[in-house]
Motif scaffolding. Structure first.
Motif, mmCIF file in Angstrom:
data_model
loop_
_atom_site.group_PDB
_atom_site.id
_atom_site.type_symbol
_atom_site.label_atom_id
_atom_site.label_comp_id
_atom_site.label_asym_id
_atom_site.label_seq_id
_atom_site.Cartn_x
_atom_site.Cartn_y
_atom_site.Cartn_z
ATOM 1 N N ALA A 47 38.064 35.195 39.151
ATOM 2 C CA ALA A 47 36.678 35.003 39.603
ATOM 3 C C ALA A 47 36.474 33.612 40.203
ATOM 4 O O ALA A 47 35.594 33.427 41.046
ATOM 5 C CB ALA A 47 35.714 35.229 38.449
ATOM 6 N N ALA A 48 37.277 32.643 39.792
ATOM 7 C CA ALA A 48 37.141 31.275 40.280
ATOM 8 C C ALA A 48 37.856 31.038 41.613
ATOM 9 O O ALA A 48 37.730 29.966 42.197
ATOM 10 C CB ALA A 48 37.686 30.298 39.236
ATOM 11 N N VAL A 49 38.583 32.025 42.110
ATOM 12 C CA VAL A 49 39.314 31.863 43.368
ATOM 13 C C VAL A 49 38.328 31.874 44.535
ATOM 14 O O VAL A 49 37.553 32.822 44.690
ATOM 15 C CB VAL A 49 40.370 32.978 43.537
ATOM 16 C CG1 VAL A 49 41.003 32.937 44.920
ATOM 17 C CG2 VAL A 49 41.438 32.868 42.469
ATOM 18 N N PRO A 50 38.345 30.819 45.369
ATOM 19 C CA PRO A 50 37.433 30.786 46.509
ATOM 20 C C PRO A 50 37.896 31.733 47.617
ATOM 21 O O PRO A 50 39.081 32.008 47.761
ATOM 22 C CB PRO A 50 37.504 29.327 46.976
ATOM 23 C CG PRO A 50 38.827 28.838 46.506
ATOM 24 C CD PRO A 50 39.140 29.613 45.245
ATOM 25 N N GLY A 51 36.959 32.224 48.389
ATOM 26 C CA GLY A 51 37.287 33.067 49.531
ATOM 27 C C GLY A 51 37.463 34.533 49.218
ATOM 28 O O GLY A 51 37.925 35.296 50.060
ATOM 29 N N THR B 40 43.995 31.800 50.031
ATOM 30 C CA THR B 40 43.356 32.682 49.055
ATOM 31 C C THR B 40 44.408 33.457 48.274
ATOM 32 O O THR B 40 44.326 33.578 47.048
ATOM 33 C CB THR B 40 42.386 33.660 49.753
ATOM 34 O OG1 THR B 40 41.358 32.891 50.385
ATOM 35 C CG2 THR B 40 41.755 34.622 48.768
ATOM 36 N N LEU B 41 45.417 33.968 48.973
ATOM 37 C CA LEU B 41 46.490 34.711 48.297
ATOM 38 C C LEU B 41 47.267 33.807 47.339
ATOM 39 O O LEU B 41 47.620 34.219 46.232
ATOM 40 C CB LEU B 41 47.431 35.351 49.318
ATOM 41 C CG LEU B 41 46.846 36.485 50.140
ATOM 42 C CD1 LEU B 41 47.829 36.926 51.222
ATOM 43 C CD2 LEU B 41 46.456 37.656 49.252
ATOM 44 N N LEU B 42 47.521 32.576 47.766
ATOM 45 C CA LEU B 42 48.229 31.628 46.900
ATOM 46 C C LEU B 42 47.403 31.313 45.656
ATOM 47 O O LEU B 42 47.933 31.261 44.540
ATOM 48 C CB LEU B 42 48.557 30.349 47.669
ATOM 49 C CG LEU B 42 49.392 29.312 46.926
ATOM 50 C CD1 LEU B 42 50.760 29.870 46.532
ATOM 51 C CD2 LEU B 42 49.566 28.070 47.785
ATOM 52 N N GLU B 43 46.098 31.136 45.827
ATOM 53 C CA GLU B 43 45.211 30.882 44.683
ATOM 54 C C GLU B 43 45.191 32.079 43.734
ATOM 55 O O GLU B 43 45.194 31.915 42.515
ATOM 56 C CB GLU B 43 43.792 30.580 45.160
ATOM 57 C CG GLU B 43 43.641 29.261 45.873
ATOM 58 C CD GLU B 43 43.587 28.072 44.942
ATOM 59 O OE1 GLU B 43 43.332 28.254 43.728
ATOM 60 O OE2 GLU B 43 43.804 26.962 45.419
ATOM 61 N N LEU B 44 45.159 33.279 44.293
ATOM 62 C CA LEU B 44 45.188 34.490 43.460
ATOM 63 C C LEU B 44 46.496 34.583 42.677
ATOM 64 O O LEU B 44 46.499 34.931 41.494
ATOM 65 C CB LEU B 44 45.041 35.738 44.337
ATOM 66 C CG LEU B 44 43.656 36.257 44.564
ATOM 67 C CD1 LEU B 44 43.681 37.402 45.569
ATOM 68 C CD2 LEU B 44 43.013 36.711 43.277
ATOM 69 N N TRP B 45 47.585 34.303 43.348
ATOM 70 C CA TRP B 45 48.901 34.340 42.699
ATOM 71 C C TRP B 45 48.950 33.315 41.574
ATOM 72 O O TRP B 45 49.455 33.594 40.481
ATOM 73 C CB TRP B 45 49.969 34.090 43.748
ATOM 74 C CG TRP B 45 51.381 34.210 43.313
ATOM 75 C CD1 TRP B 45 51.882 34.878 42.222
ATOM 76 C CD2 TRP B 45 52.518 33.657 43.969
ATOM 77 N NE1 TRP B 45 53.247 34.765 42.173
ATOM 78 C CE2 TRP B 45 53.657 34.027 43.231
ATOM 79 C CE3 TRP B 45 52.675 32.885 45.111
ATOM 80 C CZ2 TRP B 45 54.954 33.639 43.610
ATOM 81 C CZ3 TRP B 45 53.965 32.512 45.493
ATOM 82 C CH2 TRP B 45 55.083 32.884 44.743
ATOM 83 N N ALA B 46 48.403 32.128 41.829
ATOM 84 C CA ALA B 46 48.360 31.090 40.791
ATOM 85 C C ALA B 46 47.492 31.542 39.615
ATOM 86 O O ALA B 46 47.825 31.300 38.457
ATOM 87 C CB ALA B 46 47.835 29.782 41.374
#
Length: 152
Positions: A46-50, A67-73
């Motif tokens: 939920a905290a991932v931007p975009g 965004t994909l990198l943030e989701l993966w993290a």
């Protein structure tokens, strides 16, 4: 050969660097998101931007990849910088497993508001599921097709 380093040391305040050169870099440090051990997976996602339909529709390759990198993290609860510095795919982007790609597609589909944004059995280039760059291109093309009304 002589050096004038010692003769200028007192004039410039005793520093190795002359007054016109700063010892501190003016290039901003890259921002990295650290692991968040106290949060659940749902909270990290939920905290991932975009991650909204409007954001995904206007995202260029750089924004989609971030965004994909943030989701993966968020999925692995690891820092983005650690993931980005991992094993590289021949396309020059981070290598991901197909399981990670499927999970990322699911989260993007959910955020976009479609149950099944990508039909995996119709993916012609399976290499697109093995790198962050390939997945970025795949998702951007599917979202663009949906925006234009040409997605089947």
């Amino acid at each position: 050969m002589t050096s004038d380093v010692a003769s200028d040391a007192k004039a410039s305040g005793g520093s190795f660097f002359p007054r016109s050169v700063s010892a501190v870099s003016t290039v901003p440090a890259p921002t990295t998101k650290a692991a968040r051990p106290g949060l659940t997976l749902a909270q990290r996602v939920a905290a991932v931007p975009g991650l909204g339909r409007a954001d995904l529709r206007i995202a260029d390759a750089t924004a989609m990849s971030a965004t994909l990198l943030e989701l993966w993290a968020a999925m692995t609860n690891r820092p983005t910088q650690e993931l980005a510095a991992g094993e590289m795919h021949p396309d020059g982007t981070a290598r991901i497993s197909s399981q990670v790609a499927v999970w990322l597609i699911g989260r993007v589909s959910q955020a976009y508001g479609r149950r099944k944004l990508v039909n995996l059995s119709r993916v012609k280039d399976l290499e697109s599921l093995r790198s962050l760059g390939g997945l970025t291109g795949l998702l951007r093309s599917v979202i663009n097709a949906d925006s234009e009304g040409t997605l089947v």
